[in-house]
Scaffold this motif. Structure first.
Motif, short mmCIF file in Angstrom:
data_model
loop_
_atom_site.label_atom_id
_atom_site.label_comp_id
_atom_site.label_asym_id
_atom_site.label_seq_id
_atom_site.Cartn_x
_atom_site.Cartn_y
_atom_site.Cartn_z
N PRO A 12 15.26 1.29 1.66
CA PRO A 12 14.52 2.48 2.11
C PRO A 12 14.42 2.56 3.63
O PRO A 12 14.16 3.63 4.17
N PRO A 51 11.30 -2.22 -9.71
CA PRO A 51 11.68 -2.55 -8.34
C PRO A 51 10.70 -1.93 -7.35
O PRO A 51 10.44 -0.74 -7.42
N GLU A 52 10.15 -2.75 -6.49
CA GLU A 52 9.15 -2.26 -5.53
C GLU A 52 9.82 -2.09 -4.18
O GLU A 52 9.96 -3.02 -3.42
N MET A 53 10.23 -0.86 -3.92
CA MET A 53 11.02 -0.60 -2.72
C MET A 53 10.20 0.13 -1.67
O MET A 53 10.55 1.20 -1.21
N LEU A 54 9.08 -0.47 -1.31
CA LEU A 54 8.17 0.18 -0.36
C LEU A 54 8.53 -0.17 1.08
O LEU A 54 8.97 -1.28 1.36
N ARG B 122 10.76 3.55 -9.98
CA ARG B 122 10.63 2.55 -8.95
C ARG B 122 9.52 2.90 -7.98
O ARG B 122 9.22 4.08 -7.76
N LEU B 123 8.92 1.83 -7.44
CA LEU B 123 7.87 2.01 -6.47
C LEU B 123 8.54 2.32 -5.14
O LEU B 123 9.38 1.56 -4.67
N GLY B 124 8.22 3.43 -4.56
CA GLY B 124 8.83 3.77 -3.29
C GLY B 124 8.10 4.94 -2.68
O GLY B 124 7.22 5.54 -3.28
N ASN B 128 10.77 7.62 2.49
CA ASN B 128 11.74 6.53 2.67
C ASN B 128 12.39 6.23 1.33
O ASN B 128 12.13 5.18 0.73
N LEU B 129 13.19 7.11 0.83
CA LEU B 129 13.72 6.94 -0.53
C LEU B 129 14.65 5.73 -0.62
O LEU B 129 15.55 5.58 0.20
N PRO B 130 14.42 4.89 -1.63
CA PRO B 130 15.29 3.72 -1.80
C PRO B 130 16.55 4.08 -2.58
O PRO B 130 16.91 3.41 -3.54
#
Lengths: 90, 267
Positions: A12, A51-54, B122-124, B128-130
Protein backbone atom coordinates in the motif's frame (compact mmCIF):
# COMPACT_ATOMS: atom_id res chain seq x y z
CA UNK A 1 -6.54 -15.57 2.60
CA UNK A 2 -6.28 -17.58 -0.58
CA UNK A 3 -2.84 -17.90 -2.16
CA UNK A 4 -4.24 -16.71 -5.43
CA UNK A 5 -4.84 -13.29 -3.93
CA UNK A 6 -1.10 -12.68 -4.14
CA UNK A 7 -1.62 -12.10 -7.88
CA UNK A 8 -3.23 -8.78 -7.16
CA UNK A 9 -1.76 -7.68 -3.84
CA UNK A 10 0.60 -4.73 -3.81
CA UNK A 11 2.37 -2.82 -1.07
CA UNK A 12 0.00 0.00 0.00
CA UNK A 13 2.95 2.34 0.48
CA UNK A 14 5.03 2.01 -2.69
CA UNK A 15 2.56 -0.09 -4.74
CA UNK A 16 5.27 -2.66 -5.42
CA UNK A 17 4.06 -5.96 -6.86
CA UNK A 18 4.57 -8.94 -6.55
CA UNK A 19 4.96 -9.32 -2.81
CA UNK A 20 6.56 -12.23 -0.95
CA UNK A 21 4.39 -14.63 0.99
CA UNK A 22 5.41 -16.68 4.04
CA UNK A 23 2.82 -19.16 5.26
CA UNK A 24 2.83 -20.14 8.95
CA UNK A 25 -0.51 -21.88 9.30
CA UNK A 26 -2.75 -23.13 6.55
CA UNK A 27 -6.15 -24.84 6.49
CA UNK A 28 -8.51 -24.27 3.58
CA UNK A 29 -6.97 -20.82 3.43
CA UNK A 30 -3.86 -19.22 4.87
CA UNK A 31 -4.71 -18.62 8.53
CA UNK A 32 -1.48 -17.00 9.68
CA UNK A 33 1.33 -15.73 7.57
CA UNK A 34 3.39 -12.78 6.53
CA UNK A 35 3.42 -10.65 3.41
CA UNK A 36 6.65 -8.80 2.69
CA UNK A 37 7.39 -5.97 0.29
CA UNK A 38 10.90 -6.73 -0.98
CA UNK A 39 11.31 -3.13 -2.10
CA UNK A 40 10.68 -1.19 1.11
CA UNK A 41 10.99 -4.12 3.58
CA UNK A 42 7.55 -3.46 5.03
CA UNK A 43 5.84 -6.52 6.40
CA UNK A 44 2.15 -7.16 6.79
CA UNK A 45 0.66 -9.84 9.02
CA UNK A 46 -2.00 -12.29 7.94
CA UNK A 47 -4.01 -13.01 11.06
CA UNK A 48 -7.24 -14.94 11.27
CA UNK A 49 -7.13 -15.36 7.47
CA UNK A 50 -7.16 -11.58 6.91
CA UNK A 51 -4.21 -9.83 5.31
CA UNK A 52 -3.66 -6.62 7.24
CA UNK A 53 -2.30 -4.19 4.71
CA UNK A 54 -2.49 -0.97 6.67
CA UNK A 55 -0.21 2.03 6.21
CA UNK A 56 2.24 2.81 9.02
CA UNK A 57 0.02 5.36 10.77
CA UNK A 58 -2.70 2.81 11.47
CA UNK A 59 -0.39 0.04 12.67
CA UNK A 60 -0.14 -0.85 16.34
CA UNK A 61 3.33 -1.74 17.57
CA UNK A 62 1.93 -3.41 20.68
CA UNK A 63 0.03 -5.91 18.51
CA UNK A 64 2.47 -6.29 15.65
CA UNK A 65 5.76 -6.85 17.49
CA UNK A 66 4.51 -9.91 19.41
CA UNK A 67 3.42 -11.36 16.05
CA UNK A 68 6.92 -10.87 14.65
CA UNK A 69 8.41 -12.45 17.75
CA UNK A 70 6.05 -15.41 17.62
CA UNK A 71 7.07 -16.36 14.08
CA UNK A 72 10.64 -15.07 14.28
CA UNK A 73 12.13 -18.45 13.37
CA UNK A 74 10.13 -18.61 10.11
CA UNK A 75 10.71 -15.03 9.01
CA UNK A 76 13.74 -13.89 6.98
CA UNK A 77 16.38 -12.36 9.25
CA UNK A 78 16.40 -9.12 7.32
CA UNK A 79 12.73 -8.52 8.15
CA UNK A 80 13.11 -9.51 11.80
CA UNK A 81 16.00 -7.07 12.22
CA UNK A 82 15.31 -4.33 9.69
CA UNK A 83 11.66 -4.70 8.68
CA UNK A 84 9.30 -1.72 8.64
CA UNK A 85 7.41 -0.22 10.33
CA UNK A 86 8.58 -2.26 13.32
CA UNK A 87 11.40 -4.76 13.91
CA UNK A 88 12.89 -6.56 16.86
CA UNK A 89 15.67 -4.83 18.72
CA UNK A 90 19.07 -6.54 18.52
CA UNK B 1 -10.57 19.34 12.23
CA UNK B 2 -7.46 17.21 12.59
CA UNK B 3 -7.30 14.46 10.00
CA UNK B 4 -5.82 11.96 12.44
CA UNK B 5 -8.59 12.60 14.93
CA UNK B 6 -11.24 12.10 12.29
CA UNK B 7 -9.68 8.89 11.06
CA UNK B 8 -9.49 7.53 14.58
CA UNK B 9 -13.10 8.47 15.27
CA UNK B 10 -14.28 6.90 12.04
CA UNK B 11 -12.47 3.66 12.84
CA UNK B 12 -13.79 3.59 16.38
CA UNK B 13 -17.34 4.40 15.43
CA UNK B 14 -17.56 1.87 12.65
CA UNK B 15 -15.82 -0.71 14.82
CA UNK B 16 -18.57 -0.25 17.35
CA UNK B 17 -21.26 -0.41 14.71
CA UNK B 18 -19.82 -3.72 13.50
CA UNK B 19 -19.97 -5.30 16.91
CA UNK B 20 -23.15 -3.79 18.28
CA UNK B 21 -25.57 -4.15 15.39
CA UNK B 22 -26.28 -0.46 15.70
CA UNK B 23 -26.14 1.72 12.66
CA UNK B 24 -25.09 5.23 11.84
CA UNK B 25 -27.30 6.88 9.32
CA UNK B 26 -30.79 5.54 9.69
CA UNK B 27 -31.83 2.07 10.69
CA UNK B 28 -33.81 -0.82 9.37
CA UNK B 29 -34.06 -2.52 6.02
CA UNK B 30 -36.71 0.03 5.03
CA UNK B 31 -33.85 2.51 4.65
CA UNK B 32 -31.94 -0.01 2.54
CA UNK B 33 -34.94 -0.46 0.30
CA UNK B 34 -35.39 3.28 0.01
CA UNK B 35 -31.78 3.74 -1.16
CA UNK B 36 -32.09 1.20 -3.94
CA UNK B 37 -31.81 -2.41 -2.80
CA UNK B 38 -34.59 -4.78 -3.71
CA UNK B 39 -36.10 -7.06 -1.11
CA UNK B 40 -34.89 -10.05 -3.12
CA UNK B 41 -31.31 -8.76 -2.99
CA UNK B 42 -31.47 -8.10 0.74
CA UNK B 43 -32.87 -11.56 1.38
CA UNK B 44 -30.16 -13.18 -0.72
CA UNK B 45 -27.22 -12.23 1.49
CA UNK B 46 -26.28 -13.62 4.91
CA UNK B 47 -28.02 -12.02 7.86
CA UNK B 48 -25.76 -9.34 9.31
CA UNK B 49 -24.16 -8.42 5.97
CA UNK B 50 -26.44 -5.44 5.60
CA UNK B 51 -25.64 -2.85 8.25
CA UNK B 52 -27.81 -0.22 6.58
CA UNK B 53 -24.82 2.05 6.15
CA UNK B 54 -25.15 2.53 2.42
CA UNK B 55 -26.76 5.31 0.49
CA UNK B 56 -27.24 3.55 -2.83
CA UNK B 57 -26.82 0.24 -4.55
CA UNK B 58 -23.73 0.56 -6.73
CA UNK B 59 -23.77 -3.09 -7.76
CA UNK B 60 -27.15 -2.62 -9.41
CA UNK B 61 -25.68 0.11 -11.61
CA UNK B 62 -22.35 -1.52 -12.35
CA UNK B 63 -23.62 -4.05 -14.97
CA UNK B 64 -21.09 -6.57 -13.76
CA UNK B 65 -20.18 -9.38 -16.09
CA UNK B 66 -19.01 -12.90 -15.36
CA UNK B 67 -15.32 -13.19 -14.65
CA UNK B 68 -14.77 -9.56 -13.71
CA UNK B 69 -12.58 -8.39 -10.83
CA UNK B 70 -14.30 -5.94 -8.50
CA UNK B 71 -12.80 -3.86 -5.69
CA UNK B 72 -15.15 -2.50 -3.03
CA UNK B 73 -13.81 0.54 -1.19
CA UNK B 74 -15.00 0.41 2.41
CA UNK B 75 -16.70 -2.97 2.28
CA UNK B 76 -18.22 -2.88 5.80
CA UNK B 77 -20.39 -5.91 6.55
CA UNK B 78 -19.90 -7.13 2.99
CA UNK B 79 -23.35 -6.56 1.48
CA UNK B 80 -22.18 -5.04 -1.81
CA UNK B 81 -19.34 -7.57 -2.11
CA UNK B 82 -21.79 -10.45 -1.81
CA UNK B 83 -24.17 -8.98 -4.36
CA UNK B 84 -21.22 -8.39 -6.71
CA UNK B 85 -19.92 -11.91 -6.11
CA UNK B 86 -23.12 -13.40 -7.50
CA UNK B 87 -22.81 -11.36 -10.66
CA UNK B 88 -19.15 -12.06 -11.44
CA UNK B 89 -19.51 -15.77 -10.72
CA UNK B 90 -16.87 -18.36 -9.89
CA UNK B 91 -14.34 -17.02 -12.37
CA UNK B 92 -14.64 -13.48 -11.04
CA UNK B 93 -13.18 -11.96 -7.91
CA UNK B 94 -14.46 -9.46 -5.43
CA UNK B 95 -12.06 -7.82 -3.03
CA UNK B 96 -13.39 -5.77 -0.13
CA UNK B 97 -11.07 -3.27 1.53
CA UNK B 98 -11.94 -1.78 4.90
CA UNK B 99 -9.84 -0.14 7.60
CA UNK B 100 -11.96 -1.32 10.51
CA UNK B 101 -10.87 -4.72 11.89
CA UNK B 102 -14.27 -5.37 13.47
CA UNK B 103 -16.00 -4.78 10.14
CA UNK B 104 -13.67 -7.16 8.33
CA UNK B 105 -14.22 -9.78 10.96
CA UNK B 106 -17.94 -9.46 10.50
CA UNK B 107 -17.67 -9.53 6.71
CA UNK B 108 -15.47 -12.61 6.77
CA UNK B 109 -17.91 -14.45 9.03
CA UNK B 110 -20.73 -13.43 6.71
CA UNK B 111 -18.76 -14.76 3.72
CA UNK B 112 -18.37 -18.11 5.48
CA UNK B 113 -22.05 -18.19 6.36
CA UNK B 114 -22.99 -17.51 2.76
CA UNK B 115 -20.36 -19.88 1.34
CA UNK B 116 -18.88 -17.23 -0.95
CA UNK B 117 -15.72 -18.56 -2.58
CA UNK B 118 -14.90 -15.60 -4.79
CA UNK B 119 -14.88 -12.85 -2.16
CA UNK B 120 -11.80 -11.81 -0.20
CA UNK B 121 -11.50 -9.13 2.44
CA UNK B 122 -8.45 -7.30 3.55
CA UNK B 123 -7.64 -4.70 6.13
CA UNK B 124 -6.48 -1.62 4.31
CA UNK B 125 -7.01 2.05 3.77
CA UNK B 126 -8.79 3.30 0.69
CA UNK B 127 -6.25 6.13 0.39
CA UNK B 128 -3.49 3.50 0.24
CA UNK B 129 -4.97 0.52 -1.58
CA UNK B 130 -2.96 -2.69 -1.21
CA UNK B 131 -3.79 -3.59 -4.78
CA UNK B 132 -1.54 -3.88 -7.84
CA UNK B 133 -1.85 -1.42 -10.74
CA UNK B 134 -4.38 -2.06 -13.47
CA UNK B 135 -5.99 -5.27 -12.26
CA UNK B 136 -9.61 -4.30 -11.57
CA UNK B 137 -12.47 -4.16 -14.05
CA UNK B 138 -14.69 -2.28 -11.66
CA UNK B 139 -14.29 -0.23 -8.49
CA UNK B 140 -17.41 0.21 -6.40
CA UNK B 141 -18.03 2.10 -3.18
CA UNK B 142 -21.12 2.84 -1.17
CA UNK B 143 -21.36 5.84 1.09
CA UNK B 144 -17.77 5.65 2.24
CA UNK B 145 -15.65 8.17 0.36
CA UNK B 146 -17.38 11.03 2.21
CA UNK B 147 -15.63 9.75 5.33
CA UNK B 148 -12.18 10.15 3.80
CA UNK B 149 -10.19 13.24 4.69
CA UNK B 150 -8.29 12.93 1.38
CA UNK B 151 -10.86 12.15 -1.30
CA UNK B 152 -8.57 13.12 -4.17
CA UNK B 153 -6.19 10.42 -3.10
CA UNK B 154 -9.00 7.86 -2.97
CA UNK B 155 -9.95 8.67 -6.58
CA UNK B 156 -6.29 8.55 -7.65
CA UNK B 157 -5.98 5.12 -6.10
CA UNK B 158 -9.20 3.88 -7.70
CA UNK B 159 -7.89 5.06 -11.07
CA UNK B 160 -4.55 3.36 -10.54
CA UNK B 161 -5.98 -0.08 -9.76
CA UNK B 162 -8.41 -0.06 -12.70
CA UNK B 163 -7.57 -1.68 -16.01
CA UNK B 164 -7.68 0.57 -19.05
CA UNK B 165 -11.35 0.57 -20.00
CA UNK B 166 -12.31 -0.15 -16.39
CA UNK B 167 -15.10 1.70 -14.60
CA UNK B 168 -15.91 3.16 -11.23
CA UNK B 169 -19.47 3.15 -9.89
CA UNK B 170 -20.01 4.84 -6.56
CA UNK B 171 -22.83 6.00 -4.31
CA UNK B 172 -22.05 8.76 -1.90
CA UNK B 173 -23.36 11.79 -0.09
CA UNK B 174 -22.43 15.22 -1.44
CA UNK B 175 -23.40 18.76 -0.57
CA UNK B 176 -25.41 21.21 -2.62
CA UNK B 177 -24.51 24.11 -0.32
CA UNK B 178 -22.29 24.70 2.68
CA UNK B 179 -23.28 23.26 6.04
CA UNK B 180 -23.69 25.37 9.18
CA UNK B 181 -20.22 25.77 10.73
CA UNK B 182 -21.18 24.00 13.95
CA UNK B 183 -22.14 20.89 12.01
CA UNK B 184 -19.17 21.09 9.67
CA UNK B 185 -16.82 21.09 12.63
CA UNK B 186 -18.50 18.31 14.51
CA UNK B 187 -16.63 15.04 14.52
CA UNK B 188 -19.91 13.36 15.38
CA UNK B 189 -21.45 14.67 12.18
CA UNK B 190 -18.35 13.58 10.30
CA UNK B 191 -18.71 9.97 11.29
CA UNK B 192 -22.40 10.24 10.59
CA UNK B 193 -21.43 10.79 6.93
CA UNK B 194 -22.40 14.44 6.70
CA UNK B 195 -19.68 16.86 7.78
CA UNK B 196 -17.13 15.04 5.62
CA UNK B 197 -19.26 15.33 2.51
CA UNK B 198 -17.76 17.41 -0.28
CA UNK B 199 -19.52 19.97 -2.47
CA UNK B 200 -20.92 18.14 -5.48
CA UNK B 201 -19.01 20.20 -8.05
CA UNK B 202 -15.70 19.74 -6.24
CA UNK B 203 -16.36 16.01 -5.83
CA UNK B 204 -16.86 15.63 -9.58
CA UNK B 205 -13.78 17.77 -10.28
CA UNK B 206 -11.66 15.53 -8.09
CA UNK B 207 -12.81 12.45 -10.00
CA UNK B 208 -11.86 14.12 -13.28
CA UNK B 209 -8.54 15.26 -11.86
CA UNK B 210 -7.71 11.65 -11.03
CA UNK B 211 -7.88 10.94 -14.76
CA UNK B 212 -11.40 9.58 -15.13
CA UNK B 213 -13.47 10.27 -18.22
CA UNK B 214 -17.20 10.15 -18.90
CA UNK B 215 -17.85 11.22 -15.32
CA UNK B 216 -21.62 11.15 -14.96
CA UNK B 217 -24.12 11.60 -12.20
CA UNK B 218 -26.42 8.72 -12.98
CA UNK B 219 -28.89 9.55 -10.27
CA UNK B 220 -29.33 12.21 -7.62
CA UNK B 221 -31.79 11.76 -4.77
CA UNK B 222 -32.60 13.60 -1.57
CA UNK B 223 -31.77 11.78 1.62
CA UNK B 224 -34.55 9.66 3.07
CA UNK B 225 -35.84 11.79 5.95
CA UNK B 226 -35.65 8.96 8.42
CA UNK B 227 -31.92 8.89 7.84
CA UNK B 228 -31.57 12.02 9.93
CA UNK B 229 -34.83 12.68 11.71
CA UNK B 230 -35.19 9.26 13.33
CA UNK B 231 -31.52 8.61 13.91
CA UNK B 232 -30.42 8.61 17.57
CA UNK B 233 -26.96 9.94 16.69
CA UNK B 234 -28.47 12.77 14.72
CA UNK B 235 -30.80 13.54 17.58
CA UNK B 236 -27.90 13.79 20.02
CA UNK B 237 -26.04 15.97 17.53
CA UNK B 238 -28.97 18.31 17.13
CA UNK B 239 -29.27 18.67 20.87
CA UNK B 240 -25.58 19.39 21.25
CA UNK B 241 -25.73 22.21 18.75
CA UNK B 242 -29.15 23.53 19.76
CA UNK B 243 -30.62 22.68 16.40
CA UNK B 244 -34.33 22.17 15.99
CA UNK B 245 -36.17 20.06 13.44
CA UNK B 246 -36.30 22.99 11.07
CA UNK B 247 -32.50 23.32 11.13
CA UNK B 248 -32.26 19.59 10.63
CA UNK B 249 -34.48 19.87 7.59
CA UNK B 250 -32.19 22.60 6.24
CA UNK B 251 -29.20 20.33 6.65
CA UNK B 252 -31.11 17.51 5.07
CA UNK B 253 -31.89 19.70 2.08
CA UNK B 254 -28.25 20.55 1.49
CA UNK B 255 -27.16 16.91 1.32
CA UNK B 256 -28.00 14.62 -1.57
CA UNK B 257 -27.16 11.05 -2.39
CA UNK B 258 -25.55 10.65 -5.82
CA UNK B 259 -24.69 7.68 -7.96
CA UNK B 260 -21.71 8.42 -10.15
CA UNK B 261 -20.14 6.44 -12.95
CA UNK B 262 -16.76 7.16 -14.51
CA UNK B 263 -14.40 5.30 -16.79
CA UNK B 264 -10.68 4.92 -17.30
CA UNK B 265 -9.94 5.32 -21.00
CA UNK B 266 -8.57 2.46 -23.10
CA UNK B 267 -4.96 3.66 -23.36
Amino acid sequence: MKKKLMDILACPIDKYHPLELHVFEEKDEIVEGLIVCPKCLRWYPIRDEIPEMLPDGLRKEAEDLPFLKKWQASIPEKIVKEGKPFHLKQ
Amino acid sequence: MKEEKVRKMVRERYGKIATSEKCCCGCGSEVSESVGYSRVELDSVPEGANLNLGCGNPVALASLKEGETVIDLGSGGGLDCFLAAKKVGAKGHVIGVDMTPEMLDKARKNAKKGGYKNVEFRLGEIENLPVADGIADVVISNCVINLSTDKQRVFNEAFRVLKPGGRMIISDLVLLKNLPTAVKESVEAYVGCIAGAEKKTEYIEQIKRAGFQQVQIVKETPLPEEMILDDPNAEALMKEHNLNKKNAKEILDSVVSVKISATKAQN
